[in-house]
Every structure is written in structure tokens, then in C-alpha cells.
Enzyme design. Sequence first.
Site, short mmCIF file in Angstrom:
data_model
loop_
_atom_site.label_atom_id
_atom_site.label_comp_id
_atom_site.label_asym_id
_atom_site.label_seq_id
_atom_site.Cartn_x
_atom_site.Cartn_y
_atom_site.Cartn_z
N GLY A 115 1.69 -0.83 8.91
CA GLY A 115 0.63 -1.23 7.99
C GLY A 115 -0.71 -0.81 8.57
O GLY A 115 -0.80 -0.41 9.75
N GLY A 116 -1.74 -0.87 7.76
CA GLY A 116 -3.09 -0.68 8.24
C GLY A 116 -3.50 0.75 8.56
O GLY A 116 -4.49 0.98 9.25
N ASP A 161 2.02 3.58 -2.08
CA ASP A 161 2.18 2.64 -0.96
C ASP A 161 1.55 3.21 0.30
O ASP A 161 1.96 4.27 0.79
CB ASP A 161 3.69 2.40 -0.75
N GLY A 162 0.57 2.47 0.85
CA GLY A 162 -0.03 2.82 2.13
C GLY A 162 -1.53 3.04 2.05
O GLY A 162 -1.99 3.91 1.33
N MET A 209 13.10 1.62 4.64
CA MET A 209 12.72 2.74 5.51
C MET A 209 13.75 2.79 6.63
O MET A 209 13.47 2.47 7.79
CB MET A 209 11.30 2.52 6.05
N GLY A 250 -0.94 -4.06 1.67
CA GLY A 250 -0.62 -5.01 2.73
C GLY A 250 -1.88 -5.57 3.34
O GLY A 250 -2.35 -6.66 2.98
N SER A 251 -2.46 -4.81 4.28
CA SER A 251 -3.64 -5.30 5.01
C SER A 251 -4.78 -5.67 4.09
O SER A 251 -5.46 -6.68 4.32
CB SER A 251 -4.16 -4.23 5.96
N GLY A 288 5.93 3.39 8.38
CA GLY A 288 6.22 2.83 9.70
C GLY A 288 5.26 1.73 10.12
O GLY A 288 5.63 0.86 10.89
N SER A 298 2.36 -6.38 0.12
CA SER A 298 3.41 -6.20 1.13
C SER A 298 3.33 -7.33 2.16
O SER A 298 2.32 -7.48 2.85
CB SER A 298 3.23 -4.86 1.84
N HIS A 317 11.68 -2.05 0.03
CA HIS A 317 11.43 -0.67 0.44
C HIS A 317 12.21 -0.41 1.73
O HIS A 317 11.81 -0.87 2.80
CB HIS A 317 9.92 -0.51 0.64
C1 DX5 Z 1 4.19 1.38 5.40
C2 DX5 Z 1 4.78 0.38 4.42
C3 DX5 Z 1 3.74 -0.21 3.55
C4 DX5 Z 1 2.76 -1.07 4.29
C5 DX5 Z 1 1.45 -0.99 3.57
O1 DX5 Z 1 5.19 2.02 6.08
O2 DX5 Z 1 5.74 0.99 3.58
O3 DX5 Z 1 4.29 -0.94 2.47
O4 DX5 Z 1 3.16 -2.40 4.39
O5 DX5 Z 1 0.49 -1.58 4.36
P1 DX5 Z 1 -1.06 -1.22 4.19
O6 DX5 Z 1 -1.44 -1.58 2.78
O7 DX5 Z 1 -1.71 -2.06 5.22
O8 DX5 Z 1 -1.20 0.27 4.43
ZN ZN Z 2 6.34 -0.17 1.71
#
Ligand code: DX5
Ligand code: ZN
Length: 218
Positions: A143-144, A174-175, A67, A196-197, A141, A7, A65
Site C-alpha cells: 500500500g501507499g 487499484d493503487g 496476488m 487504501g492509504s 505488493g 482496501s 484480490h
Molecule cells: C497493492 C494492493 C492495493 C493496495 C492499495 O498491491 O493491491 O489494493 O491496498 O493501497 P493504496 O491505496 O495505499 O495504494
Molecule cells: Zn488490491
Amino acid sequence: MPLIAPSILAADFANLQRDVEMLNRSSADYIHVDIMDGRFVPNISFGIPVCAAVKRHATKPLDVHLMIVEPDRYLEDFREAGADILTVHFEACPNLHRTLQHIKELGALASVAINPHTPVVSLSEVLGEVSQVLIMSVNPGFGGQSFIENTYRKVRELVELRADAGVNFDIEVDGGVNGENSPLLIDAGADVLVAGSFVFKSDDPMATIMALKGPVIE
Ligand code: DX5
Ligand code: ZN
């Protein structure tokens, strides 16, 4: 082997081209693009022009994605901005079946996401309409955040529902995905892992992407 979708929410926005080019060279399968509107989720990320800018440099499919509330209003724009897979949230779509048809008419792959509080069985009537189901393993909402453990059970339930329905789609998680939960998610039946992170905050993102795929079998 699972597909990996890093991400770019966790990328360096001032060096987005550099980070996208790194993903091009990596073993990532998709580039996950998180669109947040400050209404469906309590945060704003970036929008259509940034998605289009990423597309200009990406050599891998964009997994977008959404949101956002009322995603129907923007499906065409995101498709034009280069979305290959378009994910809408179950919780944001009162006419989900129509929304999924619209995505397919635009020539993208249709995908639906469910929040942590939404049971997988809510999707039973649309499983034949989608190429992918995204199970949120954090509240969307940010990351991390930390991974919610009952995701494993939701993945297993969805694997069963998919078999019972005799249909085919990928299960994406995801997440909070990291090197500890990824083998367990793969074991539960996840087909696509978003991270992501864990990727972008690591010392060697390309090696981290490779590691998420699991042990190399020689
Ligand atoms: C959260 C996003 C994720 C996010 C994941 O709302 O939909 O895609 O970027 O980030 P990590 O892997 O850091 O949880
Ligand atoms: Zn996502």
C-alpha cells in the site's frame, strides 16, 4: 458515480472489526481484501482465516484480490471464506479461461487483474468471461505507493475494447488512488476505485470515501 472499494490492507489489523463496521456505515460499495503470498509479490499480507473473519462482520460484498501464484489451488477456500468477487492475476494464470470458469462455477463474480507492464489488449479473448477487470496503477505488493500515470490511457483503451467487444464488465483501478487522480480516473471511464492509504490514513475515512465518489449533485 463510481463504486468505491476501500482496501483493508491499510486498516488497523488489531481493530479490524471496528474498521469493517466503519466501512459498513460508510458509502463504500465493496470491501477490498488484498491477499499477498510473498511469491507473486514481495510481501505477505494475510490469508483465508482473516478473510473469513472480515466476512463475519461485513455487510458489503468482499472484493478479494489474489496476488498469489497458482490461485486455482485456493479459489474454493476463498469462496468459502466469503469472497463475492474473486480477482486473479493474468500474470499468474497459464490457463486463465479455465480459472475464470472455475470462479463462476463457485458462484462468485470473476475478475482479472493486470500489472502495470501488461497491456490491456492481452485480455481481449476473455473480456466476455469477466464481471470486472482490475487495472493495477502501482506494482502490486504494498500500500501507499505512487500512482502510475499511464493508467488513464489504459482505462481509456479498455473502455474502447469493451465497446468493440459488445460486452459488459466493470473497470476497477487499484493503487495510489487519491482525491487528485480520482476525478481523472472517473473521467477516463473507471467504474470502481480501490483506495487504501488515502481512506484509512485520513482524519475522517467516511468523509474521504464519500469525497472519492465525486462532487455531490443536488
Ligand atoms: C497493492 C494492493 C492495493 C493496495 C492499495 O498491491 O493491491 O489494493 O491496498 O493501497 P493504496 O491505496 O495505499 O495504494
Ligand atoms: Zn488490491
